[in-house]
Design an enzyme around this catalytic site. Structure first.
Site, PDB file in Angstrom:
ATOM      1  N   ASP A 416      26.980  63.547  92.160  1.00 53.84           N
ATOM      2  CA  ASP A 416      28.124  64.283  91.639  1.00 53.84           C
ATOM      3  C   ASP A 416      28.082  64.218  90.109  1.00 53.84           C
ATOM      4  OD1 ASP A 416      30.685  65.535  91.567  1.00 53.84           O
ATOM      5  OD2 ASP A 416      31.608  63.572  91.312  1.00 53.84           O
ATOM      6  N   ASP A 787      31.982  59.519  93.197  1.00 55.91           N
ATOM      7  CA  ASP A 787      33.106  58.626  92.906  1.00 55.91           C
ATOM      8  C   ASP A 787      34.419  59.077  93.525  1.00 55.91           C
ATOM      9  OD1 ASP A 787      34.832  59.672  89.984  1.00 55.91           O
ATOM     10  OD2 ASP A 787      33.445  60.873  91.142  1.00 55.91           O
ATOM     11  N   ASP A 791      33.359  63.459  97.631  1.00 55.92           N
ATOM     12  CA  ASP A 791      31.950  63.072  97.748  1.00 55.92           C
ATOM     13  C   ASP A 791      31.670  62.264  99.007  1.00 55.92           C
ATOM     14  OD1 ASP A 791      31.377  64.169  95.173  1.00 55.92           O
ATOM     15  OD2 ASP A 791      32.231  62.371  94.259  1.00 55.92           O
TER      16      ASP A 791
END
Length: 995
Positions: A416, A787, A791
């Site tokens: 990400d 995080d 995700d």
């Protein structure tokens, strides 16, 4: 007082209605049971008390009665355990066993006992936690009075009362709170890992009810059957007279208090239980994730399968040879007492003896040994202070103790961007309002003199723009005792925008019920928020319908991504200047957000509100119906401008990525940000080198034909540039990605395998998981890192999931296999811990098989001088002690082995190529260990025969000689394998190392 005067009559009418429902035919009742109908505050008179479970929580796998059979069933569901059990049972047959059965039953029982004890201890700890939660005291309403009961005695329909800092015992629909406007605050870290407080709201019909009426409230909640989606609750509330008429009030997740949340900053709150026990959203989402099989485990399974086939071949050959010798030679030797009248099964006796004799080829201790050392590897990660983040007091945690060696074989990292590569600390930097850009010269719009001058003159465009910034959000203002206003927000972007508006003298002061209070240049203005059109990953925008309390005008305020706002603007809107600003800001790596608005007519809003209410009260497919209705309102907007927010890179990110790329790891960046922002961050992070060393290829288009042409052009470019030493990457957005995967899968796969780096922008959480699954299908080992809650699916799909404990909470960290504080720790996690774990596991697994083959081959050689009878050279105690005592020390020593120093590994990341290619554990290396065991067994046996020929020793003495020879040879092999310089030419290129 009107409530009290009509309550008795309303209650009687309610009961009459409920009695009428009891006369429904069975088909109607079955239709009703497809949903859950919760009858509020009816106690024992609940219409359907038998179909709802109580609130007793149970997270245990076993109980006293079923523990032994269930645990044994689970253990014997594994092939190897079934095999060892079969061998142990055969050894109980005295006619065929060459050794005492204790040599197999002892280790087997020990291993099973250790596994069962661990399971029992873990389950007992779960039982203690369950008991503590079940026996906690709570307050509920019984017959109109508050009564204290145990949490496990709560039933669906009971009204539960909570005080500040209480833990919510089950899933509740909020009915009242100490706040006059119906707000309360909850901490949801236990279920979603997000550390910010969430706002929960009392449904409009219940706001303002006095305490005595809350004790007597009656009604029905229509809600879905229990599910595990903690972000959705599509339900309806109908209070019975005298509280409200028969209209339904739609309920969402904002009207709920979920189990294991904590009530914060609220004196008291009460709610009705809708899901209890293991039917709560938390209870439904519990359960162990699917076990992940590492590449090493997969290879060990294949090798043990090969050994098993080899074992069967050996048993068949020796068994036939033994029977042939017995038929031909046994009668000639007087001391071989062979029965003349052998039973019908005598032909199988010798083969079965050899099966038992050769059973140690597959060591019974290998699984326990590997589990033990893997647990230690995980502890080494936990104890590593070099991966401890002092700023946030966050250590690195290995939540999955079984896959450490997979870290050393990672070939693709899918990451990400926001909060993973960046700090997720948003700072308002620039903006463009009606084509006029602010902050370009100073780098900070808040200090731009032109913007300050516009504020002083109360420029209507600027005022409107800042008003949207302050009002169109889900931020909760918190007023401190000294009069200062702070903000709680689930989105860091929203918090940055509201804080920026406040610094520009448009301050969001409070939100009381449906009213937002804004201080506009010192003047207090109130806006009534009539409807909230929530942000979704598909719509990529949010809107609010508000009414100005002074002018009574209706307005729609919207904000979102540029590709979500531009298509819903008026056809005559000038967007060129704002679009250019978006492009400029994105190239600087800034996150952009567009703002728009329009004024509404009363009749237009009235017609639309009926559709919106109907969609929002739907229990089935509510999200899809809401999106359709929102699209009707979000049209013909006037563009106000765009904001640009800076999110700085984390410390050490470029160096970490550069080092891991040298180690042969490919990177894919998956982000929801726009194209230009993603590209700029990728360049800053060293994902791709700038021209001329690097080349960025763009796959773009909005139709199937355009995507096909773009893919063909990019592939041609790749073929041309393949002869040049260029670092090539490709960029694709979510829409093009969806078309490419659906209609041009082969072409996209070819492109993805040719490029070491991919940048996927504007992708949804489901697309992130889909891309991980795609790379896994190419037989590469993948690592996903993120995080945030968006995700989680990606992290769980990858072979190795890494979560960062960041500002977005702990949800990703909790769902991951490894949790770290910063992205830069990934370098040490992979290169040091991953590589050491792989090296040690590869050596230990092959060593375990080697030492078993060594002693087994000696037994086979001995058969040729013992009449091929399947007689054991070693006694039962020696065989049992061989694995448990004599050769267990290398297992302990190997977990500390370091073939190279940590500094050498970090300076020469190319060394990881050996691990990625599986060079230390594969059929070729195993063949080497197999050859060693055969060669060493030959040496030991020849030495033993030599001792026998010269000393005429007894069989016990020969056994000791052979066993001692095995142990000394193993010590020599371990010293040679672990201390020899495995890697040379560390300064050579990776290509030379791959050789």
């Amino acid at each position: 007082m009107s409530y009290r005067s009509t309550f008795a009559e309303g209650e009687r009418a309610a009961f009459q209605a409920l009695e009428m429902e009891k006369t429904e035919d069975w088909d109607d009742k079955r239709s009703r049971m497809r949903k859950r109908f919760v009858d509020i505050n009816y106690g024992d008179r609940n219409l359907y008390p038998d179909i709802y479970c109580d609130n007793k929580i149970s997270n245990t796998k076993y109980n006293v009665i079923n523990f032994l059979p269930k645990n044994l069933w689970e253990q014997f569901s594994r092939f190897m355990n079934k095999y060892f059990l079969l061998i142990a049972i055969l050894q109980l047959w005295p006619l065929i066993t060459p050794v005492n059965p204790a040599s197999t039953w002892g280790p087997l029982i020990l291993i099973f006992a250790v596994s069962a004890s661990k399971e029992a201890w873990d389950d007992y700890n779960r039982y203690k936690l369950d008991k503590q939660a079940n026996e906690r005291d709570v307050w509920v309403v019984k017959k109109g009075n508050k009564t204290r009961i145990k949490a496990q005695d709560i039933h669906v329909g009971d009204i539960v009362w909570l005080r500040e800092d209480d833990e919510v015992p089950c899933d509740l629909v909020l009915l009242g709170s100490s706040d006059s406007q119906g707000f309360c605050f909850v901490e949801t870290a236990a279920i979603d890992g997000e550390i910010d407080l969430k706002t929960r709201v009392v449904p409009p019909p219940c706001i303002g009810l006095p305490l005595d009426l809350l004790h007597k409230i009656k009604g029905v909640i229509e809600c879905p059957l229990p599910d595990k989606d903690i972000r959705r609750f599509d339900a309806n509330l109908r209070l019975l007279p005298p509280f409200i008429d028969t209209d339904y009030c739609p309920l969402t997740i904002d009207h709920t208090l979920l189990q294991s949340c904590y009530l914060r900053n609220t004196e008291w709150a009460c709610g009705v239980a809708v899901y209890t026990g293991n039917e709560t959203k938390l209870g439904m989402s519990k359960g162990l994730p699917a076990p992940k099989l590492t590449a090493v485990d997969g290879m060990i399974d294949k090798l043990t399968g090969a050994i098993f086939i080899f074992q069967l071949v050996v048993v068949l050959i020796l068994g036939i040879a033994g029977d042939a010798w017995k038929s031909a030679e046994a009668d000639k030797i007087w001391y071989v007492k062979h029965s003349k009248k052998a039973p019908w099964f005598d032909f199988f006796v010798i083969p079965l003896r050899f099966e038992l004799l050769c059973s140690i080829m597959i060591p019974i201790s290998i699984k326990v040994s590997l589990d033990f050392v893997k647990a230690l590897y995980a502890k080494f990660i936990d104890w590593d202070l070099q991966m401890y983040d002092e700023k946030t007091d966050t250590p690195t945690v290995a939540t999955n103790t079984a896959i450490s060696e997979d870290l050393g074989q990672v070939e693709y990292i899918l990451t990400d961007k926001t909060g993973t590569l960046t700090e997720n600390v948003m700072i308002f930097k620039r903006c463009c309002i009606k084509g006029v850009c602010y902050g370009n010269s100073t780098g900070d719009a808040l200090t731009d003199s032109a913007l300050k001058r516009g504020l002083t003159e109360k420029n209507p465009d600027i005022v409107k723009f800042l008003t949207v910034m302050a009002v169109c959000n889900t931020v909760v203002p918190i007023l401190s005792s000294n009069g200062a206003v702070s903000y709680k927000a689930q989105s860091q972007d929203e918090e940055a925008l509201v804080n920026a508006a406040a610094q520009l003298r448009v301050v969001l002061l409070s939100k009381r019920g449906a009213t937002s209070e804004v201080k506009l240049f010192g003047e207090i203005k109130e806006y009534e928020v009539l409807d909230l059109l929530e942000f979704t990953s598909d719509r990529k925008r949010m809107s609010v319908v508000i009414r100005d309390s002074d002018t009574r005008k209706l307005m729609l305020l919207s904000k979102g991504a540029d590709e979500a706002i531009f298509p819903v603007l008026c056809s005559d809107q000038p967007v060129r200047a704002v679009a250019d600003a978006v492009e400029t800001y994105s190239k600087l790596g800034l996150r952009t957000m567009c703002f728009a608005w329009r004024e509404l007519k009363e009749d237009e809003y009235t017609k639309w509100s009926f559709k919106f209410k109907d969609a929002s009260s739907s229990v089935i497919e509510r999200e899809w119906k809401m999106a359709e209705v929102c699209q009707l309102m979000e049209a013909n907007l006037e563009l106000l401008g765009v904001t640009a927010i800076e999110d700085k890179l984390q410390e050490g990110v470029p160096d970490t990525i550069e080092t891991l790329r040298k180690a042969g790891i490919n990177f894919w960046m998956l982000t929801g940000d726009k194209h230009a922002t993603a590209v700029q961050i990728a360049l800053s992070c060293n994902f791709v080198l700038p021209e001329p060393a690097g080349q960025l290829l763009h796959v773009q288009g909005s139709t199937q034909q355009e995507i096909a042409v773009s893919l063909e052009r990019v592939l041609c470019t790749m073929q041309i540039s393949s002869t040049e030493p260029k670092d090539v990457a490709f960029v694709i957005d979510g829409w093009a990605l969806e078309i490419a995967l659906k209609h041009h899968y082969e072409a996209f796969t070819e492109l993805a395998t040719l490029c070491r780096t991919a940048i996927c922008c504007r992708v949804t959480p489901s697309q992130k998981a889909q891309l991980v699954e795609l790379v896994k299908s190419w037989e590469f080992r993948t690592l996903a890192i993120g995080d945030g809650g968006n995700d989680v699916r990606m992290i769980q799909e990858a072979h190795v999931g890494v979560g960062i404990s960041g500002r977005e909470g702990l949800q990703a960290a909790r769902a991951s296999d490894f949790s770290i504080g910063k992205f830069r720790f990934l370098k040490r996690l992979i290169l040091v811990h991953g590589r050491y774990s792989y090296n040690r596991t590869a050596f230990l697994s092959q060593y375990s098989i080697y030492k078993s083959l060594l002693i087994c081959f000696i037994q086979i050689f001995f058969s040729f001088v013992s009449g091929i009878s399947g007689t054991s050279l070693f006694n039962s105690f020696s065989l049992m002690s061989y694995n448990v005592l004599y050769t267990s020390i290398p297992v302990m020593v190997n977990v500390l082995d370091k073939d190279l120093s940590e500094s050498t590994v970090l300076q020469h990341p190319q060394i990881l190529y050996y691990c990625q290619g599986g060079r230390l554990l594969n059929p070729s290396t195993f063949a080497g260990w197999f050859g060693k065991s055969l060669f060493h067994a030959t040496i030991v046996f020849l030495v033993t025969i030599h001792v026998y020929a010269n000393e005429k020793s007894e069989i016990e003495e020969l056994s000791i000689v052979a066993l001692s020879g095995c142990i000394w040879l193993q010590a020599f092999v371990i010293a040679l394998e672990t201390n020899a310089p495995t890697y040379s030419n560390l300064g050579q290129p990776a290509g030379f190392l791959c050789g």
